[in-house]
Enzyme design. Structure first.
Site: not given
Ligand code: TYM
Length: 333
Positions: A111, A194, A197
């Site tokens: 990032k 991957k 968003k």
């Molecule tokens: P974020 O917002 O990027 O994504 C949310 C969830 O979606 C999953 N994900 C995917 N799974 C499969 N294929 C993909 N291409 C893909 N893109 C995203 C992510 O693995 C996630 O589960 N850091 C985290 C948010 C967060 C969080 C937490 C998660 C903040 N605090 C505590 C768990 C526990 C994030 O940026 O997710």
């Protein structure tokens, strides 16, 4: 009953990757676990964002989760900045985590890009806040996509060091739950990246709000190869884009990739993509309809989130107060 925590950033419309990799698994867990789900706006400001749209995106993300079945009356669904315990515990964790641990985080490297000196300090300590999100609730199960695995390992290191430094088995260890064939959905334009968003190309992803024509166009344009679909999984080796589309089809229809191949073996991608579009459109249609219904009454969405923040604070507040006491802070009288 075991406690589950998971979060999603309101940094855009949720993608098919978010849905298949995470959100879809959150719903059935509400039958068997005490579930806490969070729209993590504090995380969303660690990268460039627009203050004029953040609040709207946060509400839209909450509505999208509700439309996917994350019912606020059956779990705790709330916005991270509404519960101050997260930021308080994150500060303590900033002091517990070692710089060497953060330096290993691949997501920071991705990032921050080449201009690392210019990345925000918040992006660097992002995993400490993530550890605080989970541990403020003493949650032990965390359903996520594959990309979050390293952050959860770090959260366990932080919990262990806190326990060691402050002399008590206070924080539990966390178990990542990474499920299914779609734990890593790839970009439609490049099978080595991957689906995200924040990908600059909207063609690289399916957004949960894309209409039927947009889905059809994106799937038609998705990168593939000239070979027909094989009958065995081995025939997908070295064909990242083909494997990704088969994985998406398997996940959304609740099957294994092998079963998808059995049905579609020998077909060219023209035919397979038509079938995949039909399945996606009929699966996402009702979610989109429900999301539109919810967003027609934003005050009702906000009321659900207010209730969630109250429930979340009631759980996190005593845990974080206890952590502050272990650190030695003078309690407020
Ligand atoms: P974020 O917002 O990027 O994504 C949310 C969830 O979606 C999953 N994900 C995917 N799974 C499969 N294929 C993909 N291409 C893909 N893109 C995203 C992510 O693995 C996630 O589960 N850091 C985290 C948010 C967060 C969080 C937490 C998660 C903040 N605090 C505590 C768990 C526990 C994030 O940026 O997710």
């Amino acid at each position: 009953m075991q406690r589950v925590f998971s979060g999603i950033q309101p940094s855009g419309i949720p993608t098919l990757g978010n849905y298949l990799g995470a959100i879809r698994h959150w719903v059935p867990m509400m039958n068997t676990h005490e579930c806490i789900y969070c729209v993590v706006d504090l995380h969303a400001i660690t990268q460039p964002f627009d203050p004029a749209t953040l609040a709207v995106q946060t509400r839209e993300m909450a509505a999208a989760l509700m439309a996917c079945g994350v019912a606020p009356e059956r779990c705790v669904l709330f916005v991270q900045s509404h519960v101050h315990a997260h930021a308080r515990l994150a500060w303590i964790f900033n002091c517990v985590a070692r710089i060497g641990w953060l330096n290993r985080m691949t997501q920071f490297k991705d990032k921050a890009g080449k201009d690392r000196e210019n990345a925000g300090a918040g992006l660097y300590v992002y995993p400490n806040l993530m550890a605080a999100d989970i541990l403020a609730y003493h949650a032990t199960r965390v359903p996520v996509g594959e990309d979050q695995k390293q952050h959860l390992e770090l959260a366990n290191d932080i919990a262990q060091k806190f326990n060691h430094d402050f002399g008590e088995e206070f924080f539990p260890s966390i178990e990542p739950i990474i499920q299914g064939v779609a734990a890593r959905v790839m970009s439609l334009r490049d099978g080595t990246k991957k689906m995200s968003k924040s990908d600059p190309s909207d063609q690289a992803r399916i957004n949960l709000t894309d209409d039927a024509d947009t889905i059809a166009l994106k799937i038609r344009r998705a990168k593939t190869d000239a070979e027909p679909l094989p009958s065995e999984l081995a025939g997908l080796e070295g064909r990242a884009e083909a494997k990704n589309l088969v994985g998406i089809m398997a996940s959304i229809t609740d099957r294994q990739p092998q079963e998808v191949l059995r049905e579609h073996a020998g077909q060219g991608f023209g035919t397979f993509k038509g079938a995949l579009t039909d399945v996606l459109v009929s699966h996402l249609g009702p979610i989109q309809q429900e999301m539109r219904r919810l967003l027609a009454d934003p005050a009702a969405v906000d009321a659900g989130l207010r209730l969630g923040a109250e429930k979340a604070s009631a759980i996190a507040e005593p845990i974080v107060c206890r952590a502050e006491k272990l650190v030695g802070f003078l309690p407020r009288s």
